[in-house]
Scaffold this active site. Structure first.
Site, PDB file in Angstrom:
ATOM      1  N   ASP A 253     183.088 -15.063  42.985  1.00  0.00           N
ATOM      2  CA  ASP A 253     182.558 -13.839  42.391  1.00  0.00           C
ATOM      3  C   ASP A 253     181.638 -13.082  43.345  1.00  0.00           C
ATOM      4  O   ASP A 253     181.677 -11.858  43.432  1.00  0.00           O
ATOM      5  CB  ASP A 253     181.751 -14.165  41.126  1.00  0.00           C
ATOM      6  CG  ASP A 253     182.660 -14.534  39.970  1.00  0.00           C
ATOM      7  OD1 ASP A 253     183.891 -14.572  40.191  1.00  0.00           O
ATOM      8  OD2 ASP A 253     182.141 -14.780  38.865  1.00  0.00           O
TER       9      ASP A 253
ATOM     10  N   SER B 190     186.657  -7.137   6.505  1.00  0.00           N
ATOM     11  CA  SER B 190     185.205  -7.296   6.460  1.00  0.00           C
ATOM     12  C   SER B 190     184.867  -8.173   5.259  1.00  0.00           C
ATOM     13  O   SER B 190     185.757  -8.730   4.630  1.00  0.00           O
ATOM     14  CB  SER B 190     184.529  -5.941   6.398  1.00  0.00           C
ATOM     15  OG  SER B 190     185.046  -5.226   5.326  1.00  0.00           O
TER      16      SER B 190
ATOM     17  N   LYS C 163     176.269 -16.143   9.849  1.00  0.00           N
ATOM     18  CA  LYS C 163     176.955 -14.885  10.118  1.00  0.00           C
ATOM     19  C   LYS C 163     176.364 -14.335  11.419  1.00  0.00           C
ATOM     20  O   LYS C 163     175.194 -13.960  11.469  1.00  0.00           O
ATOM     21  CB  LYS C 163     176.730 -13.904   8.970  1.00  0.00           C
ATOM     22  CG  LYS C 163     177.468 -12.603   9.154  1.00  0.00           C
ATOM     23  CD  LYS C 163     177.510 -11.832   7.843  1.00  0.00           C
ATOM     24  CE  LYS C 163     178.454 -10.651   7.910  1.00  0.00           C
ATOM     25  NZ  LYS C 163     178.105  -9.648   8.898  1.00  0.00           N
TER      26      LYS C 163
END
Ligand code: IVH
Length: 704
Positions: A47, A96, A132
């Site tokens: 990288d 959703s 969540k």
């Protein structure tokens, strides 16, 4: 190769010829590495070396701007994310979740599930529970174990391809581990940024004089949606799996089993993922996670509970955009205290006057809040909110901040009760509270009676028209609608589609407006063009007819199939009882919706605006999801006590197969499915010669 030798020369000492030669070599070399990395999964250099090549290229271009090549690696970094990615239709929609805020909401959710499935209080109903994650959802499609496509959620139906970017995320394997990997398997989850990485990124942004990200979620979204994957690679994103989409075989019979399989395939599943036996178990985990929330290295905004058994998930299915088998249980909102400077009255698309609190800016849960909703005039009176008061403000997730209460001890001596206006602040028409026909009580909402003369309503209707669940026109948001409206260029929906044609004769044309350029102009017209063909439910929703939300729009589309069909029935129903009855017979269409629809089509200006629009666009005939099913297009009435399925399940199943479910029997009914003790409906069916089926016959008809 030639470039290597030149690269040791400081940029300032390069001749023009040397610079041009080196830029050509760099463009080719960087393109080769990109392709090796992103297409073949086989980077050829570390990288750091790759980054050095890009930096060198940038330095030379800065020094010799006139030498920038058309294939310059820099030009692959554009400015407008949404227009740059290829769109992809999800094999299965990305949905959703409905929200619960209190334990009672969770109980209610479980009650609904039980009723739908016909479970008794004694039947077990295990759930999964997990945090969540406050990130953005992504779908990772693996074919034969290889990552072939990564997509953002988009509008749930269509997302953006971000495969190359997703491949730079260390948590996302390019190949799944294990031997029992399904041939096709879409893993869904959340891309997020950890707190520490977010802080470091913002420090770098600041050092480079670039704008800061407001929160980790925005940083994650901005990083994933980069045209140049090397930028994504430089931003440490992470991933938690929380579900799946299309699968040639599902590796388990419960949510917990499949999540365990996903973990074995090599994707991270949240360490707090648990299977729980009941609501008590879910709520206990909720309490535990809420306690440690602040110490977690990433943002979460609640817990998600899902019905564990997949056969039950299947039966429960979906309503509109959310599954019936899952719910998000949000954490208590964050609060702060600040001063109320003013109350502004905004006028919405249906004329509703909404009071908005103008606040001294205050940080609530990491976000600066200066506006909050006060809902309506009764709410202001109930809370006795006065200008000058110190007020408690709260915000939860994406919802609009709210005023919770006044700090009464600190009320200024001269604070006066707020007087709600009885005239529209925009057009001056009277603003009234209609009387609700059902309850006989005054509506909580005061509405401007100005209709089309009210500019605020026209403006807001246009904003609704282009919004995400309606026409979803990229690059045409509230700000742009305001600007076009102010300039008199867009006053009704049809104007959006004639804008490009008029642009050439505009002085100045759009590309010369402040904040616009040739690229954004072209992007806007392309986005508008892309919506010249539209699905019927979207059009019906976009029209902004009162009481017609997405679900009702879909129902109307499924029942009448074309916009002409809808218009015809609405016009007929204004005069003709039979047409009215036909409309009301649709389960889900009641008096309120019928009245709103009839009212809309009764107004000449609405019809004219719609006709003008229809000259510009093409509306797709509504294709039922299962046009081939034996009951597609048929009208069914369920009656009596059903034993093989519950009423809501029967209805959902029938609708999923393209049938219309009606509440009453008429000559238009195709089938009456009669359970035990069926009464008047069965009688009527027999009289009218409508075919009557037992539950078993119905099941046989729809294929079990
Ligand atoms: S399940 C069909 N689980 O929340 C159900 N969603 O508000 C799909 N989210 O779009 C969602 N963490 O992006 C699920 N543990 C979790 C989640 C989660 C975050 C997001 C997801 C979804 C949104 C719905």
């Amino acid at each position: 190769m030639a470039g290597k030798a030149i690269r040791s020369v400081p940029v300032g000492e390069l001749t023009v010829e040397e610079a041009a030669t080196e830029l050509a070599a760099l463009a080719a070399e960087i393109a080769r590495h990109d392709s090796a990395y992103y297409q073949d999964d086989a980077p050829r250099i570390p990288d750091a070396e790759y980054d050095a090549l890009r930096l060198r290229n940038r330095a030379i271009e800065t020094h010799f701007p006139e030498l920038r090549r058309e294939d310059s690696p820099e030009l692959r970094v554009g400015a407008q994310p949404s227009e740059r990615f290829e769109k992809v239709r999800h094999a299965r929609a990305m949905l959703s979740l409905d929200n619960a805020f209190a334990p009672e909401d969770v109980e209610e959710f479980l009650g609904r599930v039980r009723r739908f499935l016909g479970l008794s209080a004694e039947d077990g109903l295990a759930l999964t529970a997990e945090p969540k994650i406050d990130g953005l959802s992504a779908s990772l499609r693996y074919e034969a174990g290889r990552l072939v496509l990564a997509a953002t959620r988009g509008d749930g139906e269509t997302g953006e391809t971000v495969t190359a970017n997703a491949k730079t995320i260390a948590d996302i394997p390019h190949r799944l581990a294990g031997r029992s990997v399904p041939g096709i398997f879409e893993i869904r989850g959340e891309v997020y940024m950890a707190h520490a990485d977010f802080a470091a990124l913002n420090e770098r942004q600041a050092a480079e004089g670039k704008p800061l990200f407001a929160n980790p979620r925005n940083a994650a979204a901005g990083s994933l949606r980069q045209l140049d994957p090397s930028i994504t690679r430089a931003r440490p994103l992470r991933f938690f799996a929380h579900g799946w989409g299309e699968a040639s075989a599902v590796p388990g019979r419960t949510q917990a089993e499949v999540m365990a399989a996903i973990a074995e395939f090599g994707l991270p599943v949240n360490p707090y993922f648990r299977r729980v036996e009941d609501a008590a178990g879910a709520l206990a985990l909720y309490a535990e996670i809420e306690r440690i929330r602040a110490d977690l290295p990433y943002d979460i905004d609640g817990m998600v509970y899902k019905v564990d058994r997949l056969d039950w998930q299947e039966r429960l299915g979906f309503v509109a955009r959310a599954p019936r088998w899952a719910i998000a249980h949000k954490f208590a909102p964050e609060q702060a205290i600040t001063r109320l400077r003013a109350i502004e009255i905004q006028v919405g698309r249906t004329g509703a006057l909404t009071p908005v609190a103008k606040l001294e800016p205050v940080t609530v849960g990491g976000v600066v809040v200066s506006n909050a909703t006060l809902h309506n005039e009764d709410e202001i009176a109930r809370k006795d909110v006065r200008i000058g008061d110190r007020v408690v403000v709260q915000r939860a997730g994406d919802v609009i901040p709210q005023i919770v209460r006044v700090v009464m001890d600190e009320r200024p001596a001269d604070a006066e009760p707020f007087v709600f206006p009885d005239h529209c602040p925009v057009c001056g028409s009277a603003a009234v509270r209609e009387t609700n026909a059902k309850t006989g009580r005054a509506d909580v909402v005061r509405r401007c009676t100005g209709g089309l003369v009210c500019e605020a309503q026209a403006r807001e209707r246009l904003k609704h028209f282009v919004s995400r669940d309606a026409f979803d026109i990229d690059g045409l948001g509230d700000k742009q609608v305001d600007a076009f409206f102010d300039a008199g260029l867009i006053r009704q929906p049809a104007d959006i589609f004639t804008l490009e044609g008029r642009n050439a004769s505009l002085d100045p044309p759009l590309r010369e407006w402040e904040g616009w350029g040739p690229v954004s102009e072209a992007n806007l017209f392309r986005a508008i063009e892309a919506r010249r063909t539209i699905a019927l439910p979207r059009l019906l929703f976009a029209l902004g007819i009162r009481h017609i939300g997405q679900t009702t729009a879909r129902l109307l589309a499924a029942s009448f199939e074309t916009i002409d069909g809808v218009a015809r029935i609405a016009r007929a129903a204004a005069e003709d009882e039979a047409a009215r009855a036909e409309m009301l017979a649709i389960d889900g269409i009641g008096e309120t919706v019928a009245q709103a629809l009839i009212g809309f089509f009764a107004e000449a200006h609405n019809r004219e605006a719609l006709e003008a629009l229809l000259r510009e666009i093409e509306v797709e005939r509504f294709e039922r999801p299962s046009a081939g099913s034996p009951v597609a297009g048929k009208t069914v009435v369920f009656t009596g006590t059903l034993t093989r399925f519950t009423r809501p399940e029967a209805k959902a199943r029938a609708e999923a197969l393209g049938a219309k479910v009606a509440g009453s029997v008429s000559a238009k009914t195709d089938y009456v499915v009669a359970g035990a003790e069926a009464g008047s409906k069965l009688k009527k069916a027999t009289e009218l010669g409508v075919r009557v089926l037992s539950e078993e016959e119905w099941l046989a008809l729809i294929g079990g």
